[in-house]
Each structure stands twice: as structure tokens, then as C-alpha cells.
Design an enzyme around this catalytic site. Structure first.
Site: not given
Length: 408
Positions: A61, A365
Site C-alpha cells: 500500500c 480477539c
């Protein structure tokens, strides 16, 4: 100061030993030699790469290094996967837990179906993107290789919408979710929506093909129900509702949970959300779903009633942090699943440890709170069957895990 990077820290930054202690250098890799100046926190933000690691790769990116969304685009796949799995391994080791941790279940670029973007005023224009690392500055993005292509294609519309709705005094948040009917856009921290702004917002959303646009809990326009599929069961998400970020990772987690819990007659799904696991489980066993969010419970209840061939599903609105289900009330369950926020499920784990529930599936998580909760369960007589790390926040320092336990 010239230093050699010795390892990666929990945040994905390189760790080097210097005269004043450990120095933390983002975007470096083990074995690399760098020159840097560190601030008083011993964190170096700028460095000159003197000797690169063979594991270094070109970032995918153009915004990498400025945008704070990704930490490790510069690492090879093998190094990155080992880092993610290592987060789970080290968290368990710190709690004295010996476990064989499975290889990381990976995810692909452009597979993330849920992102939260920020829009902010910058002079006379509005910038839309993600926050820069360790700051409140918004980095304007033109592309995002982690996001689903449908989200990336919608960036021009989202910028126009932000310019229309932004509050001049504070940033705007846009939760964007890919659904089977198109994008669901939930806006928060917006200016008061006057009648003068409402119609342009509706027109803009319809022209862009958006399934639903909401402002807070208010639906501004719904062209089509924003449905997501939980293994053949369609659920209409409430505005801004939680959804696992990557569909493939969600399926992998669900397969682990289903294989462990679907052999009994009745299970409990704690922190059930909109029914990610409870609806799938109801194909095989009766389920009691517990969640604090009334809208999420209502969504999974409607989905269950609309589907056919499912076992009974009961729901209960309950704050499981303040009022975990007591051990004596769990005697009717063959298995229990919990999938809490990052704070973990300490209270739930203590009650489970005192219960007679045979099987537990822990979805997390946060490896640190997962390890804490597993330690409680192991002390209560459970044994670990497996621990599987999973990736769904690509190139970040965040990792999911599913731990399966049974008594005896």
C-alpha cells in the site's frame, strides 16, 4: 545511535538494546541494522536502514508507514505468520500454560468486509481515511489493499457524504460493511441532520447503490435489507452492529466451534451478538443466546424464526461482565461458547470453572485476556483440546484465537 533489531514486540515494532534500555522502532525487522534517534519513551519514529533483513518486502500500500492501520506490510509472509502465532504462544507461556498451538489460519488481501473510516476537516476540505499511528491525524486514503473491493470503490461516495454530514467541531466516523445487498453505512458523530441535509443524503446514497444509510440508530434510507449470511441463515444487521471482519475467518472459527459443541443437546452462546455462532449451532442443537445488545438479540431471533429446520433458540439480554451466569444455572448446558470483547470473560470463566459443563469453546480477539481466562478454566478441571490462531486483521498486530476445552 546505531542498533541491531533483535526481535518484534507485541505491537509489531522492532526491539533493540540500547544504552538506556530497550528501544522500540516501528517498521523494522529482526536482524536489521538501523540508525535512529529515540525520544524519552525510547520509541524511535524515524530511522535510516543500514542493513536490511532478507525477510523485508515492499509494502502493498502506498499509505503504509503513514496510515496507522497496518504494522507489518514490510515483512515476508513466513515472518508475519510466525509473529501472529507467536502472540498467542507467548501469552499462554506467560500464564504457565503448555499447549500445542496450531499454525495460523491466514486471510487474503482485499477480504475485509467491515472497516471504520474517519473524516476530518483540513482547512476548506474534508479528508477521509484512517488515523496515523499514535496520533489523531487522519491520513487521506485513495486505496486500501486489506479492504473488500466494494469498499474501495465506494471511497469517492464516502468522501462526498462526509463533506455533507461532517460536524465542523469533531471528526466523523463511518462504519462500512459489505452485505449481500450492498454496502451498509452507519455514520456517527455527525452534525444534526436538518431537513435541508436529509434529502441530499438520501439521494446521494441511492445514486451510489448503498443498501442502507443510518445516522446513529436512525435509518435515513434503506433501499434493500443489508443481509449477511451465517451458513445459509440470513440476518439483517442492526445499524453499526458488530460483524466478524473477514467472512472466511468467521467460517473457520465457526467450523472449530461447531465441531466441538454440536454433539450435545443444548449449548449456551455467551456474548452472542447477532448470532454468528448461535444460529449456526441451532442447525444441530438447542441454543440459549446471551447478549447485552437488545437490537442484536432481536436480529438473530428474527433470523431464526424466518429460517426452517432449526433447533430451538432462546435469547436473554444480560450484561455478562456485571452478571455472569452462575455455575448452578449452567447445569442444563452440555457446552458453552463465549466470544467477548477484548476485556475477556473473567467472570464467566470463574463460573464455568465451578460448573459441570463438559465442553467449552473460547473465542477471543486478545491473546492476553484469553490466556488469563484459560488459566482459570484449567484450574477448574478443564483440559485444553486445541488452540488455533486466526488472522482477520491483515498486516496488523491483532490476532484471533479459538481454544477448545473439555472436562476430565
Amino acid at each position: 545511535m546505531r542498533v541491531t533489531i533483535e526481535s518484534l514486540g507485541a505491537k509489531g515494532d522492532g526491539i533493540a538494546q540500547g544504552a538506556r534500555g530497550q528501544h522500540y522502532l516501528p517498521f523494522t525487522l529482526p536482524g536489521e541494522v538501523v540508525e535512529t534517534e529515540a525520544d524519552e519513551s525510547l520509541v524511535g519514529h524515524d530511522f535510516t536502514l543500514v542493513e536490511a533483513s532478507p525477510e523485508r518486502r515492499d509494502a502493498a500500500c502506498p499509505h503504509f508507514g503513514d496510515c496507522g492501520g497496518c504494522d507489518l506490510q514490510h515483512a515476508s509472509d513466513d515472518l508475519y505468520h510466525d509473529f501472529k502465532r507467536g502472540l498467542v504462544v507467548r501469552a499462554l507461556e506467560r500464564e504457565g500454560i503448555e499447549a500445542a498451538v496450531a499454525p495460523l489460519v491466514t486471510c487474503r488481501p482485499r477480504s475485509r468486509r467491515r472497516v471504520t473510516l474517519t473524516a476530518a476537516k483540513a482547512g476548506n476540505r474534508v479528508v477521509l481515511g484512517y488515523n496515523a499511528a499514535r496520533t489523531n491525524r487522519v491520513v487521506a486514503i485513495e486505496t486500501c489493499p486489506i479492504a473488500h473491493p466494494a469498499i474501495e470503490r465506494a471511497l469517492p461516495f464516502l468522501r462526498r457524504l462526509s463533506s455533507l454530514l461532517i460536524d465542523r467541531k469533531r471528526p466523523l466516523k463511518l462504519a462500512v460493511t459489505v452485505t449481500g445487498a450492498g454496502l451498509d453505512v452507519a455514520v456517527s458523530d455527525a452534525a444534526l441532520l436538518s431537513e435541508k441535509l436529509r434529502q441530499p443524503a438520501v439521494t446521494m446514497a441511492l445514486e451510489a447503490g448503498i443498501a442502507r444509510l443510518s445516522l446513529g440508530s436512525e435509518i435515513i434510507v434503506k433501499a434493500r435489507p443489508p443481509l449477511v449470511d451465517f451458513s445459509g441463515i440470513a440476518v439483517e444487521l442492526p445499524p453499526g452492529a458488530f460483524l466478524q471482519a473477514v467472512e472466511g475467518t468467521e467460517d473457520a472459527m465457526a467450523d472449530l466451534v461447531m465441531g466441538h459443541l454440536s454433539g450435545g443437546k443444548r449449548v449456551a452462546d455467551l456474548f452472542s451478538g447477532c448470532g454468528t455462532f448461535s444460529l449456526r449451532l441451532s442447525r444441530r442443537v438447542a441454543v440459549h443466546a446471551v447478549e447485552s445488545d437488545a437490537a442484536a438479540l432481536a436480529a438473530q431471533d428474527r433470523a431464526h424464526r424466518a429460517a426452517s429446520g432449526l433447533k430451538p433458540l432462546s435469547t436473554e439480554r444480560r450484561d455478562l461482565f456485571r452478571r455472569p451466569i452462575p455455575a448452578k444455572e449452567m447445569k442444563g448446558f452440555d457446552g458453552v461458547l463465549f466470544d467477548p470483547p477484548r476485556a475477556g470473560a473473567e467472570g464467566v470463566s470463574r463460573e464455568l470453572a465451578a460448573s459441570a459443563v463438559k465442553r467449552v469453546a473460547a473465542v477471543s480477539c486478545n491473546p492476553v485476556t484469553l490466556a488469563r481466562d484459560l488459566k482459570i478454566l484449567l484450574a477448574g478441571g478443564y483440559r485444553l483440546v486445541s488452540v488455533t490462531p486466526l488472522d482477520q486483521f491483515l498486516w496488523s498486530r491483532h490476532v484471533e484465537a479459538v481454544a477448545l476445552l473439555e472436562r476430565g
